[in-house]
Write an enzyme that holds these catalytic residues in place. Structure first.
Site, mmCIF file in Angstrom:
data_model
loop_
_atom_site.group_PDB
_atom_site.id
_atom_site.type_symbol
_atom_site.label_atom_id
_atom_site.label_comp_id
_atom_site.label_asym_id
_atom_site.label_seq_id
_atom_site.Cartn_x
_atom_site.Cartn_y
_atom_site.Cartn_z
ATOM 1 N N PRO A 1 0.831 -1.201 0.000
ATOM 2 C CA PRO A 1 0.000 0.000 0.000
ATOM 3 C C PRO A 1 0.869 1.255 0.000
ATOM 4 O O PRO A 1 1.693 1.453 0.887
ATOM 5 C CB PRO A 1 -0.791 -0.107 1.310
ATOM 6 C CG PRO A 1 -0.478 -1.441 1.883
ATOM 7 C CD PRO A 1 0.798 -1.897 1.271
ATOM 8 N N GLU A 2 0.705 2.069 -1.034
ATOM 9 C CA GLU A 2 1.341 3.382 -1.074
ATOM 10 C C GLU A 2 0.223 4.422 -1.049
ATOM 11 O O GLU A 2 -0.922 4.068 -0.767
ATOM 12 C CB GLU A 2 2.227 3.509 -2.316
ATOM 13 C CG GLU A 2 3.306 2.409 -2.347
ATOM 14 C CD GLU A 2 4.232 2.493 -3.548
ATOM 15 O OE1 GLU A 2 4.456 3.599 -4.056
ATOM 16 O OE2 GLU A 2 4.729 1.445 -3.981
ATOM 17 N N HIS B 1 -4.998 -13.817 9.639
ATOM 18 C CA HIS B 1 -4.363 -12.504 9.778
ATOM 19 C C HIS B 1 -5.344 -11.337 9.903
ATOM 20 O O HIS B 1 -4.968 -10.199 9.682
ATOM 21 C CB HIS B 1 -3.379 -12.228 8.634
ATOM 22 C CG HIS B 1 -2.383 -13.309 8.414
ATOM 23 N ND1 HIS B 1 -1.533 -13.747 9.402
ATOM 24 C CD2 HIS B 1 -2.110 -14.065 7.323
ATOM 25 C CE1 HIS B 1 -0.776 -14.728 8.920
ATOM 26 N NE2 HIS B 1 -1.117 -14.942 7.669
ATOM 27 N N ARG C 1 2.107 -9.686 7.450
ATOM 28 C CA ARG C 1 3.442 -9.431 7.993
ATOM 29 C C ARG C 1 3.458 -8.542 9.227
ATOM 30 O O ARG C 1 4.504 -8.315 9.819
ATOM 31 C CB ARG C 1 4.346 -8.855 6.903
ATOM 32 C CG ARG C 1 4.583 -9.917 5.862
ATOM 33 C CD ARG C 1 5.549 -9.530 4.802
ATOM 34 N NE ARG C 1 5.507 -10.558 3.768
ATOM 35 C CZ ARG C 1 6.157 -10.501 2.632
ATOM 36 N NH1 ARG C 1 6.905 -9.458 2.369
ATOM 37 N NH2 ARG C 1 6.072 -11.458 1.752
ATOM 38 N N ARG D 1 21.987 17.124 -0.383
ATOM 39 C CA ARG D 1 21.794 15.690 -0.123
ATOM 40 C C ARG D 1 22.426 14.841 -1.210
ATOM 41 O O ARG D 1 22.192 15.048 -2.389
ATOM 42 C CB ARG D 1 20.308 15.378 -0.036
ATOM 43 C CG ARG D 1 19.648 16.131 1.081
ATOM 44 C CD ARG D 1 18.484 15.353 1.579
ATOM 45 N NE ARG D 1 17.778 16.076 2.608
ATOM 46 C CZ ARG D 1 16.895 15.506 3.403
ATOM 47 N NH1 ARG D 1 16.617 14.236 3.267
ATOM 48 N NH2 ARG D 1 16.292 16.212 4.319
#
Length: 273
Positions: free
Chosen positions: A2-3, A91, A110, A152
DNA sequence: AAACGACCCTGAAAGC
DNA sequence: TGCTTTCAGGGTCGTT
């Protein structure tokens, strides 16, 4: 995984499901998620008016009178709506029973997801307060990404996946937006021009919006709601993700796979420089 | 402040 | 065939 688009679709479905009803019970079947689910705290949501449901990054916030529930799907989590008598799936860890006989269930093999409680302003919660900008709400995303990247030295893919910089862009949409903007994922973030960041920002917004419209990439067997009838169909629109060895749709050369910053990355060495 | 590695966990895939 | 091993993968945290 899921994003942002998958979480946004989930959030919209929750809004639709929770309209005109309230949570009458909470069943915690397994409290060992990313952080222990605090049963006493979460149960404050029972019979409380849910004032607002919103997404911040990949977090979903259910805010009510007594505080806020903050949900995260981790990388294998999903939320489904069932009849409250329906058999559980393996789950199914946390269940919210609704006044209308339905049940919202968080399933997460998970267990990298979480269900946590915030008594005070969730925006000030430690998991949320340092988050970067919302890509779909930042009008000057390109300029922002350019300015913030000047000192960066990390790969641009890691840079845009850093949730303290910009939220919601995970492995799939990072790979796809970099392909669409012709930027090599391994290029140093500080060696990219402002013009290229503007193009990248545009493509990040486009890919996220398209994915939301198509019900995301990875959702399956999801509860449909009025705006989205089918989910998971963005998978058909992927250019590079999971396509190593296949031919690039733009130039026909081979899509490559490479670990960048500990994450598997897909790109076309010919189109992306 | 930024970057990096470890960690959490299960299921799928690869190896034997 | 079936058991064992390997590894992906988001995000946080501690260390450098």
């Amino acid at each position: 995984m899921p994003e942002l688009p998958e979480v946004e679709v989930t959030k919209k479905a929750l809004e639709s499901v929770l309209k005109n009803t309230s949570i009458t019970a909470v069943n915690i079947r397994n409290k060992q998620l990313r952080w222990p689910v605090e049963e006493k705290e979460i149960k404050k949501i029972i019979r409380s008016d849910i004032k607002k449901i919103y997404r911040r990054g990949k977090y979903i916030v259910l805010s009510c009178q007594n505080g806020s529930a903050i949900l995260h799907l981790g990388m294998s989590g999903s939320i489904g709506v069932f009849d409250c008598n329906a058999k559980y799936h393996k789950h199914d860890h946390v269940e919210f029973i609704l006044g209308n006989g339905k049940a919202i269930r968080l399933n997460d093999p998970r267990r990298f997801g979480c269900v946590i409680w915030a008594n005070k302003d969730p925006q000030k919660h430690r998991l949320i307060k340092r988050l970067g900008v919302e890509p779909l709400e930042e009008p000057n995303l390109g300029e922002y990404l350019y300015a913030k990247s000047r000192n960066r030295n990390t790969a641009v893919k890691n840079y845009i996946m850093n949730s303290n910089v910009v939220v919601g862009v995970g492995n799939i949409y990072a790979s796809e937006s970099l392909f669409r903007s012709g930027i090599n994922p391994a290029r140093s973030s500080k060696r990219i021009s402002e013009d290229r960041y503007k193009k990248l920002a545009l493509e990040i917004k486009k890919v996220l919006n398209e994915a939301i419209k198509m019900g995301g990439t990875t959702l399956r067997n999801f509860t449909y709601y009025n705006e989205i009838k089918q989910v998971g169909y963005f998978k058909q629109k992927l250019f590079v993700y999971g396509k190593s060895g296949k031919n690039c749709k733009e130039c026909s050369k081979e899509i490559k796979e490479r670990v960048i910053g500990g994450r598997n990355s897909f790109f076309c060495p010919n189109c992306q420089t």
